[in-house]
Design a protein around this motif. Structure first.
Motif, short mmCIF file in Angstrom:
data_model
loop_
_atom_site.label_atom_id
_atom_site.label_comp_id
_atom_site.label_asym_id
_atom_site.label_seq_id
_atom_site.Cartn_x
_atom_site.Cartn_y
_atom_site.Cartn_z
N SER A 163 32.98 46.00 24.41
CA SER A 163 33.69 46.33 25.65
C SER A 163 33.10 45.59 26.85
CB SER A 163 33.64 47.84 25.89
OG SER A 163 34.39 48.54 24.92
N LEU A 164 31.78 45.50 26.91
CA LEU A 164 31.17 44.81 28.04
C LEU A 164 31.44 43.31 27.99
CD1 LEU A 164 27.77 46.71 28.39
CD2 LEU A 164 29.87 47.00 29.71
N THR A 165 31.46 42.75 26.79
CA THR A 165 31.84 41.35 26.64
C THR A 165 33.26 41.13 27.12
OG1 THR A 165 30.33 41.01 24.78
CG2 THR A 165 32.17 39.47 24.99
N ALA A 166 34.16 42.02 26.72
CA ALA A 166 35.56 41.89 27.10
C ALA A 166 35.74 42.00 28.61
CB ALA A 166 36.40 42.95 26.38
N PHE A 167 34.97 42.88 29.24
CA PHE A 167 35.15 43.08 30.69
C PHE A 167 34.48 41.98 31.51
CE2 PHE A 167 33.86 44.88 34.81
CZ PHE A 167 35.12 45.16 35.31
N TYR A 168 33.18 41.72 31.23
CA TYR A 168 32.42 40.82 32.10
C TYR A 168 32.59 39.34 31.76
CZ TYR A 168 30.03 44.86 34.05
OH TYR A 168 29.75 46.05 34.69
N LEU A 169 32.80 39.02 30.49
CA LEU A 169 32.84 37.61 30.10
C LEU A 169 34.26 37.11 29.86
CD1 LEU A 169 29.81 37.43 27.64
CD2 LEU A 169 29.86 37.19 30.13
N GLU A 170 35.17 37.99 29.52
CA GLU A 170 36.52 37.57 29.17
C GLU A 170 37.59 38.11 30.11
OE1 GLU A 170 36.80 39.09 25.24
OE2 GLU A 170 35.34 37.67 24.38
N GLY A 171 37.28 39.18 30.83
CA GLY A 171 38.30 39.85 31.62
C GLY A 171 38.61 39.17 32.94
N GLU A 172 39.85 39.26 33.36
CA GLU A 172 40.28 38.64 34.61
C GLU A 172 39.78 39.39 35.84
OE1 GLU A 172 41.71 35.72 34.89
OE2 GLU A 172 41.51 35.57 32.71
N ALA A 173 39.64 40.70 35.74
CA ALA A 173 39.24 41.48 36.92
C ALA A 173 37.85 41.06 37.41
CB ALA A 173 39.27 42.98 36.61
N TRP A 174 36.89 40.95 36.48
CA TRP A 174 35.54 40.58 36.91
C TRP A 174 35.48 39.12 37.35
CZ3 TRP A 174 31.78 43.30 38.66
CH2 TRP A 174 30.52 42.72 38.84
N LYS A 175 36.24 38.27 36.70
CA LYS A 175 36.28 36.87 37.15
C LYS A 175 36.79 36.77 38.58
CE LYS A 175 37.02 34.87 32.55
NZ LYS A 175 37.99 34.16 31.67
N ALA A 176 37.80 37.56 38.89
CA ALA A 176 38.41 37.49 40.21
C ALA A 176 37.61 38.20 41.28
CB ALA A 176 39.83 38.05 40.14
N HIS A 177 37.03 39.36 40.95
CA HIS A 177 36.44 40.21 41.98
C HIS A 177 34.94 40.43 41.80
CE1 HIS A 177 40.52 41.08 43.27
NE2 HIS A 177 40.83 41.41 42.02
N GLY A 178 34.37 40.00 40.67
CA GLY A 178 32.94 40.16 40.45
C GLY A 178 32.07 39.51 41.51
N PRO A 179 32.35 38.28 41.92
CA PRO A 179 31.50 37.66 42.95
C PRO A 179 31.47 38.47 44.25
CG PRO A 179 32.78 35.99 41.83
CD PRO A 179 33.30 37.30 41.33
N ALA A 180 32.58 39.03 44.65
CA ALA A 180 32.60 39.84 45.87
C ALA A 180 31.80 41.12 45.69
CB ALA A 180 34.05 40.17 46.27
N ALA A 181 31.90 41.72 44.51
CA ALA A 181 31.11 42.92 44.24
C ALA A 181 29.63 42.60 44.23
CB ALA A 181 31.53 43.54 42.91
N SER A 182 29.25 41.53 43.55
CA SER A 182 27.84 41.16 43.47
C SER A 182 27.26 40.84 44.84
CB SER A 182 27.67 39.96 42.53
OG SER A 182 28.06 40.29 41.21
N ALA A 183 28.08 40.33 45.72
CA ALA A 183 27.60 39.97 47.06
C ALA A 183 27.19 41.18 47.88
CB ALA A 183 28.68 39.18 47.80
N THR A 184 27.64 42.38 47.49
CA THR A 184 27.24 43.60 48.23
C THR A 184 25.90 44.14 47.76
OG1 THR A 184 28.28 45.18 46.69
CG2 THR A 184 29.69 44.22 48.42
N MET A 185 25.36 43.61 46.65
CA MET A 185 24.22 44.23 45.97
C MET A 185 22.91 43.50 46.22
SD MET A 185 26.01 44.84 42.26
CE MET A 185 27.73 45.37 42.14
N LEU A 186 21.85 44.29 46.38
CA LEU A 186 20.50 43.77 46.35
C LEU A 186 19.88 43.95 44.97
CD1 LEU A 186 19.11 45.05 49.77
CD2 LEU A 186 19.73 42.70 49.18
#
Length: 253
Positions: A80-103
């Protein structure tokens, strides 16, 4: 005799794998992440077999975001984590913005219910995307850091002494979880290791009820004189409590 399965592929025993995730965010960025999460990362995780249990603001730290998700077992977690983080469109599209909020996003406990039936009960009725009404309810997480894996002696003590007292004081446990020591099947996302944690959760109608519980407990000789010293014998470090406010779309509330 067949070889025993490796820790990463242990057979399922009916107790799901739960991640308790606490992120430290850049100052002022929590609402940005919550808006993104509630809009883009709930249904897209559930579509690949991840149960998103709840997401919360930490009431004691404006730069902390806490959330919970679960998987049937460690093998399905990897898929499931492979499907979401490595293959999924949602994380590809919005992951960088989410990561930018995190320390920091590495404060993660890998857990499982302490017994059959001790996990979170399935709920329905998550508010739809776009909901902005915040629930008045609160959730409290209590973490006990044990000096050994949670065995029968500790679990009997909790069930016989701690749980009834907490219920009497207005904080009946709704779930009890223990550390899952299996190998991390998705090492791209680190988890805390080398700890023996017992986590229990309680839900409250509102912040006042949570505060009343804590005040009653602090005044209770049954807790401070009788039960707490016995609990301390099992601990390797002071207990932690997190007071959490559910987001508008949190299923656990």
């Amino acid at each position: 005799m067949p070889a025993s399965p490796s820790p990463a592929v242990q057979p399922a025993d009916g107790r799901p794998i739960v991640e308790l995730r606490r992120y430290t965010l850049r100052p002022g960025e929590r609402d940005t992440l919550i808006g993104l999460f509630d809009r883009e990362f709930v249904e897209t995780q559930e579509a690949v077999g991840i149960d998103v249990i709840g997401q919360f603001r930490d009431e004691d730290d404006p730069d902390r975001f806490v959330w919970l998700r679960s998987f049937p077992d460690m093998r399905s977690r990897a898929g499931s984590l492979t499907a979401f983080y490595l293959e999924g469109e949602a994380w590809k599209a919005h992951g960088p913005a989410a990561s930018a909020t995190m320390l920091d996003s590495s404060d993660v406990l890998l857990l499982r219910p302490s017994a059959l039936g001790a996990g979170f009960r399935p709920k329905e009725g998550r508010p739809p995307v776009g909901s902005g009404t915040l629930p008045s309810s609160r959730v409290m997480v209590t973490l006990y850091f044990l000096n050994a894996p949670a065995g029968d002696a500790f679990l009997r003590f909790f069930d016989a002494q701690v749980s009834p007292l907490m219920a009497e004081m207005g904080a009946a446990p709704i779930a009890t979880l223990v550390t899952e020591h299996a190998e991390n099947t998705f090492p791209r996302l680190p988890v805390r290791e080398g700890e023996n944690v017992f986590a229990w959760f309680a839900a409250f109608e509102n912040a006042d009820r949570l505060r009343e519980h804590q005040e009653r407990l602090a005044r209770s000789p049954e807790w401070t004189v009788k039960t707490l010293p016995r609990l301390t014998d099992f601990l390797s470090a002071p207990a932690e409590q997190w007071r959490l406010a559910p987001t508008a779309r949190s299923l656990l509330r």
